[in-house]
Design a protein around this motif. Structure first.
Motif, PDB file in Angstrom:
ATOM      1  N   GLU A 220       0.832  -1.205   0.000  1.00 44.55           N
ATOM      2  CA  GLU A 220       0.000   0.000   0.000  1.00 44.55           C
ATOM      3  C   GLU A 220       0.867   1.256   0.000  1.00 44.55           C
ATOM      4  O   GLU A 220       0.583   2.228  -0.721  1.00 44.55           O
ATOM      5  N   GLY A 221       1.930   1.249   0.801  1.00 44.24           N
ATOM      6  CA  GLY A 221       2.821   2.403   0.877  1.00 44.24           C
ATOM      7  C   GLY A 221       3.460   2.713  -0.462  1.00 44.24           C
ATOM      8  O   GLY A 221       3.475   3.872  -0.902  1.00 44.24           O
ATOM      9  N   GLY A 222       3.977   1.676  -1.139  1.00 42.32           N
ATOM     10  CA  GLY A 222       4.583   1.880  -2.459  1.00 42.32           C
ATOM     11  C   GLY A 222       3.582   2.400  -3.470  1.00 42.32           C
ATOM     12  O   GLY A 222       3.896   3.286  -4.282  1.00 42.32           O
TER      13      GLY A 222
ATOM     14  N   VAL B  20       9.945  13.922   0.904  1.00 38.62           N
ATOM     15  CA  VAL B  20       8.783  14.358   1.683  1.00 38.62           C
ATOM     16  C   VAL B  20       7.646  13.352   1.565  1.00 38.62           C
ATOM     17  O   VAL B  20       7.047  12.951   2.578  1.00 38.62           O
ATOM     18  N   ILE B  21       7.345  12.910   0.341  1.00 35.97           N
ATOM     19  CA  ILE B  21       6.218  11.995   0.137  1.00 35.97           C
ATOM     20  C   ILE B  21       6.485  10.638   0.782  1.00 35.97           C
ATOM     21  O   ILE B  21       5.597  10.055   1.427  1.00 35.97           O
ATOM     22  N   ILE B  22       7.699  10.128   0.653  1.00 38.51           N
ATOM     23  CA  ILE B  22       8.046   8.842   1.275  1.00 38.51           C
ATOM     24  C   ILE B  22       7.909   8.943   2.793  1.00 38.51           C
ATOM     25  O   ILE B  22       7.342   8.044   3.446  1.00 38.51           O
TER      26      ILE B  22
ATOM     27  N   SER C 276       4.989   6.997   4.932  1.00 38.44           N
ATOM     28  CA  SER C 276       5.481   6.081   5.965  1.00 38.44           C
ATOM     29  C   SER C 276       4.887   6.436   7.325  1.00 38.44           C
ATOM     30  O   SER C 276       4.482   5.557   8.092  1.00 38.44           O
ATOM     31  N   LEU C 277       4.817   7.743   7.613  1.00 37.26           N
ATOM     32  CA  LEU C 277       4.238   8.193   8.886  1.00 37.26           C
ATOM     33  C   LEU C 277       2.745   7.879   8.950  1.00 37.26           C
ATOM     34  O   LEU C 277       2.241   7.410   9.983  1.00 37.26           O
ATOM     35  N   ILE C 278       2.044   8.116   7.837  1.00 40.55           N
ATOM     36  CA  ILE C 278       0.604   7.816   7.791  1.00 40.55           C
ATOM     37  C   ILE C 278       0.353   6.328   8.025  1.00 40.55           C
ATOM     38  O   ILE C 278      -0.541   5.942   8.788  1.00 40.55           O
TER      39      ILE C 278
ATOM     40  N   LEU D  35      -8.381  12.247   5.592  1.00 36.95           N
ATOM     41  CA  LEU D  35      -8.938  13.526   5.124  1.00 36.95           C
ATOM     42  C   LEU D  35      -7.830  14.533   4.830  1.00 36.95           C
ATOM     43  O   LEU D  35      -7.856  15.204   3.784  1.00 36.95           O
ATOM     44  N   CYS D  36      -6.860  14.646   5.719  1.00 36.47           N
ATOM     45  CA  CYS D  36      -5.742  15.569   5.509  1.00 36.47           C
ATOM     46  C   CYS D  36      -4.935  15.179   4.278  1.00 36.47           C
ATOM     47  O   CYS D  36      -4.521  16.043   3.490  1.00 36.47           O
ATOM     48  N   ALA D  37      -4.729  13.866   4.096  1.00 34.90           N
ATOM     49  CA  ALA D  37      -3.981  13.388   2.935  1.00 34.90           C
ATOM     50  C   ALA D  37      -4.725  13.696   1.640  1.00 34.90           C
ATOM     51  O   ALA D  37      -4.109  14.044   0.613  1.00 34.90           O
ATOM     52  N   ILE D  38      -6.059  13.587   1.664  1.00 32.96           N
ATOM     53  CA  ILE D  38      -6.872  13.893   0.483  1.00 32.96           C
ATOM     54  C   ILE D  38      -6.746  15.372   0.110  1.00 32.96           C
ATOM     55  O   ILE D  38      -6.542  15.721  -1.062  1.00 32.96           O
TER      56      ILE D  38
END
Length: 309
Positions: free
Chosen positions: A89-91, A139-141, A145-147, A172-175
């Motif tokens: 999912e992360g990848g 930043v995105i990785i 990873s944190l999410i 929601l924040c990620a969206i």
């Protein structure tokens, strides 16, 4: 109704739909993006800002395409949530957000190049584009990873499936940050570039054909971005609202089915990027110097609109 009794899963035939769509998407996407990488890395002589961004976009799209077979298999075999699932999912989400991020940066870079061709020389360079791309990857990785670490997946049974009806503020924040903010930037920059190119087209008779093609390309890029991604993220947003306010399991299941179908549409973007941004690189490589020349000439003499193109 007790929402804890809801059993939210992908509808029965969805893995088959994925298989039918993702086989051609995977084959065509890998072919087009590998071809794009070959052209950008081996056939072009001079590195430009757009070329740097296009290489990163092609890499992100290729990596996303490589996750699609595993994503399909995980839903065929109903893979349980675990370490391998979270890695997969992360990848998948890292490369989707990277693709969106690069498209956003390209739109902003294009805006600077067309709107402020002389001033932007200070801000734009291939090296700065490489640093911006690398920073975006990091930043995105880190964020994904944190999410994945903070997400509460205890109630979710299967991979790539939100079984619980508990609203996720993290999601929601990620969206919002991962799509809606980039969409606003892409839309604003594209509209401004189209307006500038249209104005230049009317002023310069000899460059009308070039400017017209550039306008079509920017419009197509913006349309592809919105059509591919907006349904998915509207679906995610609606799912958050339904989880927060609805007590109807059937309605939540319907929204969940829509999100799954919209994700298939979003993943077809991997094929379209290689086509769209090849033309962006080609046309704006020709258009930007002419606009810069036009801007410098405008500072020395009055420009008159074309009346007989």
């Amino acid at each position: 109704m007790n929402l804890s009794s809801c059993n939210i899963t992908a509808y029965e035939n969805f893995p088959l739909v994925q298989l039918c769509v993702y086989i051609p998407v995977f084959l065509l996407g890998i072919l087009l993006n590998m071809l794009a990488l070959w052209v950008f890395c081996c056939k072009l002589i001079k590195w430009t800002e757009t070329r740097v961004y296009m290489v990163n976009l092609a890499v992100a799209d290729c990596l996303l395409l490589f996750t699609l077979p595993f994503k399909t298999l995980s839903q065929f075999h109903q893979m349980k949530v675990g370490t391998w699932c979270l890695v997969l999912e992360g990848g998948y989400f890292i490369n989707r957000l990277m693709s969106i991020g690069i498209i956003t940066v390209v739109a902003a870079d294009r805006y600077l190049a067309i709107k402020y061709p002389l001033k932007s020389k200070v801000l734009r360079s291939p090296l700065k584009a490489a640093f911006a791309s690398g920073f975006l990857w990091i930043v995105i990785i880190c964020v994904i990873s944190l999410i994945k670490k903070l997400e509460d997946r205890e109630q979710d049974e299967f991979c790539f499936e939100k079984s619980s009806v508990k609203p996720s503020v993290i999601t929601l924040c990620a969206i919002i940050v991962g799509f809606f903010v980039p969409m606003i930037i892409v839309s604003y920059c594209s509209v401004e570039v189209i307006a500038e190119l249209t104005r230049k087209r009317n002023e310069n008779c000899h460059e009308e054909n070039l400017m017209r093609k550039a306008v079509y390309i920017v419009s197509a890029n913006m349309a592809v971005f919105i059509v591919c991604f907006l349904p998915l993220y509207l679906g995610h947003l609606l799912r958050f609202v339904m989880d927060s306010t609805s007590s109807n399991c059937s309605a939540i299941q319907t929204v969940n089915n829509f999100v799954h179908l919209a994700s298939v549409l979003a993943n077809t973007n991997c094929c379209l990027d290689a086509i769209c941004y090849y033309f962006v690189n080609k046309e704006f490589k020709e258009a930007s110097p002419k606009l810069a020349k036009s801007k410098s000439e405008a500072s020395g003499k009055t420009q008159f609109p074309c009346t007989s193109c």
